[in-house]
Design an enzyme around this catalytic site. Structure first.
Site, PDB file in Angstrom:
ATOM      1  N   GLU A  60      -5.790 -10.996  -0.909  1.00 63.46           N
ATOM      2  CA  GLU A  60      -6.617 -10.758   0.290  1.00 63.46           C
ATOM      3  C   GLU A  60      -8.098 -10.692  -0.060  1.00 63.46           C
ATOM      4  O   GLU A  60      -8.856  -9.917   0.531  1.00 63.46           O
ATOM      5  CB  GLU A  60      -6.196  -9.447   0.980  1.00 63.46           C
ATOM      6  CG  GLU A  60      -4.723  -9.397   1.346  1.00 63.46           C
ATOM      7  CD  GLU A  60      -4.299  -8.115   2.068  1.00 63.46           C
ATOM      8  OE1 GLU A  60      -5.183  -7.368   2.534  1.00 63.46           O
ATOM      9  OE2 GLU A  60      -3.085  -7.868   2.152  1.00 63.46           O
ATOM     10  N   GLU A  88       0.826  -1.225   0.000  1.00 63.80           N
ATOM     11  CA  GLU A  88       0.000   0.000   0.000  1.00 63.80           C
ATOM     12  C   GLU A  88       0.854   1.266   0.000  1.00 63.80           C
ATOM     13  O   GLU A  88       0.639   2.171   0.805  1.00 63.80           O
ATOM     14  CB  GLU A  88      -0.956  -0.021   1.195  1.00 63.80           C
ATOM     15  CG  GLU A  88      -1.832  -1.264   1.215  1.00 63.80           C
ATOM     16  CD  GLU A  88      -2.640  -1.454   2.497  1.00 63.80           C
ATOM     17  OE1 GLU A  88      -2.603  -0.568   3.376  1.00 63.80           O
ATOM     18  OE2 GLU A  88      -3.304  -2.501   2.623  1.00 63.80           O
ATOM     19  N   ASN A 123       2.120  -4.992  -3.334  1.00 65.66           N
ATOM     20  CA  ASN A 123       0.784  -5.450  -2.958  1.00 65.66           C
ATOM     21  C   ASN A 123      -0.080  -4.245  -2.590  1.00 65.66           C
ATOM     22  O   ASN A 123       0.379  -3.354  -1.865  1.00 65.66           O
ATOM     23  CB  ASN A 123       0.941  -6.376  -1.724  1.00 65.66           C
ATOM     24  CG  ASN A 123      -0.335  -7.057  -1.301  1.00 65.66           C
ATOM     25  OD1 ASN A 123      -1.025  -7.665  -2.119  1.00 65.66           O
ATOM     26  ND2 ASN A 123      -0.656  -6.985  -0.003  1.00 65.66           N
ATOM     27  N   ASP A 180     -11.883 -10.623  -0.329  1.00 65.54           N
ATOM     28  CA  ASP A 180     -13.162 -10.827   0.349  1.00 65.54           C
ATOM     29  C   ASP A 180     -14.187  -9.900  -0.299  1.00 65.54           C
ATOM     30  O   ASP A 180     -13.825  -8.949  -0.994  1.00 65.54           O
ATOM     31  CB  ASP A 180     -13.095 -10.676   1.882  1.00 65.54           C
ATOM     32  CG  ASP A 180     -12.409  -9.421   2.378  1.00 65.54           C
ATOM     33  OD1 ASP A 180     -12.295  -8.439   1.614  1.00 65.54           O
ATOM     34  OD2 ASP A 180     -11.990  -9.411   3.553  1.00 65.54           O
ATOM     35  N   HIS A 189      -9.957  -6.448  -1.822  1.00 66.87           N
ATOM     36  CA  HIS A 189     -11.005  -6.271  -0.802  1.00 66.87           C
ATOM     37  C   HIS A 189     -12.172  -5.584  -1.504  1.00 66.87           C
ATOM     38  O   HIS A 189     -12.109  -4.385  -1.790  1.00 66.87           O
ATOM     39  CB  HIS A 189     -10.493  -5.404   0.350  1.00 66.87           C
ATOM     40  CG  HIS A 189      -9.481  -6.107   1.199  1.00 66.87           C
ATOM     41  ND1 HIS A 189      -9.814  -7.188   1.986  1.00 66.87           N
ATOM     42  CD2 HIS A 189      -8.156  -5.902   1.367  1.00 66.87           C
ATOM     43  CE1 HIS A 189      -8.724  -7.622   2.608  1.00 66.87           C
ATOM     44  NE2 HIS A 189      -7.711  -6.865   2.248  1.00 66.87           N
TER      45      HIS A 189
HETATM   46  O1  9MR Z   1      -7.119  -8.404   8.727  1.00 70.58           O
HETATM   47  C1  9MR Z   1      -6.234  -7.502   9.365  1.00 70.58           C
HETATM   48  C2  9MR Z   1      -6.820  -7.093  10.713  1.00 70.58           C
HETATM   49  O2  9MR Z   1      -6.813  -8.172  11.607  1.00 70.58           O
HETATM   50  C3  9MR Z   1      -6.055  -5.916  11.289  1.00 70.58           C
HETATM   51  O3  9MR Z   1      -6.703  -5.466  12.457  1.00 70.58           O
HETATM   52  C4  9MR Z   1      -5.973  -4.811  10.231  1.00 70.58           C
HETATM   53  C5  9MR Z   1      -5.244  -3.592  10.757  1.00 70.58           C
HETATM   54  O4  9MR Z   1      -4.871  -2.735   9.743  1.00 70.58           O
HETATM   55  O5  9MR Z   1      -5.303  -5.310   9.088  1.00 70.58           O
HETATM   56  C6  9MR Z   1      -6.030  -6.318   8.457  1.00 70.58           C
HETATM   57  O6  9MR Z   1      -5.360  -6.756   7.284  1.00 70.58           O
HETATM   58  C7  9MR Z   1      -5.083  -5.786   6.274  1.00 70.58           C
HETATM   59  C8  9MR Z   1      -3.855  -6.238   5.528  1.00 70.58           C
HETATM   60  O7  9MR Z   1      -2.791  -6.460   6.404  1.00 70.58           O
HETATM   61  C9  9MR Z   1      -3.448  -5.246   4.454  1.00 70.58           C
HETATM   62  N1  9MR Z   1      -4.545  -4.950   3.563  1.00 70.58           N
HETATM   63  C10 9MR Z   1      -5.805  -4.591   4.202  1.00 70.58           C
HETATM   64  C11 9MR Z   1      -6.195  -5.658   5.224  1.00 70.58           C
HETATM   65  C12 9MR Z   1      -7.576  -5.369   5.817  1.00 70.58           C
HETATM   66  O8  9MR Z   1      -7.540  -4.188   6.551  1.00 70.58           O
END
Ligand code: 9MR
Length: 359
Positions: free
Chosen positions: A272, A165, A207, A274, A243
């Site tokens: 990732e 990101e 990513n 969903d 996402h």
């Molecule tokens: O799924 C992850 C969640 O448990 C955390 O609290 C969150 C904090 O930023 O991050 C989530 O995973 C993220 C991933 O690492 C990067 N892309 C976005 C994902 C969803 O927020």
């Protein structure tokens, strides 16, 4: 004899997760249906938002969850357990326990691991965010973090999300990223070089989310990828997190986005996926919503299958029980392919069918 064999096997693997009523599962799994050159992955729940939920760490404590994790997937991504705040909580202390356990689990179950992540603006520890460092110190902190974490799992990680990101929606470098802000965008190339030195076999990825349609962000990644490749930086792949929300329409241009990176000679991946939706009152999705969701999942899978070197397809958790979505988007949910009891939604069957057809 047959009874003895079965009970001996059960002693080793334990009983299978209970099948739910109406579950059409016939012994096929996502991993067994997939073409040989495509890994099917999931996030491994733990850390992050899970810490504030009324359940113990899922990966360590939920046995039926672990069974499905082993049975359905050929790749695993630590959801939070390799992020800086988790694995490097103090400047001179690392916490490898959970990451080690996931890598071990993967080895025992014949699974690849996607390492996530090394250079990101989020989930960094307070000592890093709030510390006062010279540029040289900050650079050496990043370098030694990458050497330590990537080096520890050398030879055991299929793909690393090296840079996560790093661009905003306009295609500008994110200034919230402490390393980019303090050291300049050239640090991205260095992160790739250091990761490659620490594990020459790992495939190294850019990513991001919001790259499922063409636009400024995708353009920025394409320009960066070209620049890094021209400078012989060890960049191997580009990934869309994917996402998705049903508010924003189907990801029907994803294949063309992935193709642009495939054309550069890179691997591509979905990392990732969903698909969240607005939940009706009562919280139960309608049959129509579930069909639309299944279609979105299938569209993303088909995009990956349509591109030659898309070699990894990961969903961000497989059960609503542990999804990050309702925690971050309170009126949305039901974003994964299984209900809380691991029974399968239409989206699961859409993936299974798509994989079978691709074999
Ligand atoms: O799924 C992850 C969640 O448990 C955390 O609290 C969150 C904090 O930023 O991050 C989530 O995973 C993220 C991933 O690492 C990067 N892309 C976005 C994902 C969803 O927020």
């Amino acid at each position: 004899m047959a009874v003895l064999a079965t009970s001996a096997l059960l002693a080793i693997v334990g009983p299978a997760a209970p099948a739910s009523a109406g579950d059409r599962h016939d012994g096929k799994t996502l991993r067994s249906a997939a073409p040989r050159d495509l890994r099917i992955g999931t996030a491994v729940a733990g850390g992050g938002h899970h810490v504030d939920q009324p359940y113990p760490d899922p990966f360590f404590h939920d046995k039926p969850y672990r069974k499905v994790l082993a049975r359905e997937f050929s790749s695993v991504s630590p959801e939070n357990q390799m992020k800086w705040e988790f694995i490097h909580p103090e400047r001179h202390r690392y916490n490898f326990g959970a990451a080690d356990a996931i890598v071990r689990f993967a080895r025992q179950n014949g699974q690849a691991v996607r390492g996530h992540t090394l250079l990101w603006h989020s989930q960094n520890p307070a000592w890093l965010n709030e510390g006062t460092f010279t540029k040289a110190e900050l650079r050496s902190i990043l370098k030694s973090h990458i050497y330590t974490v990537v080096g520890r799992y050398r030879g055991q990680i299929h793909q690393w999300d090296v840079a996560n990101e790093i661009f905003n929606e306009n295609g500008e470098y994110r200034q919230e990223n402490i390393f980019i802000r303090e050291l300049g965008p050239g640090i991205v190339a260095d992160a790739f070089r250091w990761a490659h030195q620490a594990d020459p076999k790992a495939q190294l990825f850019l990513n991001d989310y919001g790259v499922d349609w063409p636009g400024a962000k995708v353009d920025a990644y394409e320009a960066l990828a070209k620049e890094l490749l021209a400078a012989r930086v060890p960049l191997h792949g580009f990934a869309s997190q994917a996402h998705l929300s049903m508010r924003y329409g189907a990801p029907d241009q994803l294949a063309s986005v992935l193709q642009r990176f495939d054309d550069l000679g890179l691997y591509t991946a979905i990392t990732e996926l969903d698909v969240r939706m607005d939940l009706p009152e009562g919280g139960v999705p309608t049959a129509e919503q579930l069909q639309t969701q299944a279609r979105y999942y299938r569209t993303v899978l088909d995009a990956c299958l349509a591109v030659d070197d898309c070699n990894s397809f990961t969903i961000w958790g497989f059960t609503d029980k542990y999804s990050w979505v309702p925690v971050f988007f309170p009126s949305e949910g039901a974003a994964t392919v299984m209900w809380d009891d691991f029974s399968r939604k239409p989206a699961y069957y859409a993936l299974l069918e798509g994989l079978r057809q691709a074999r």
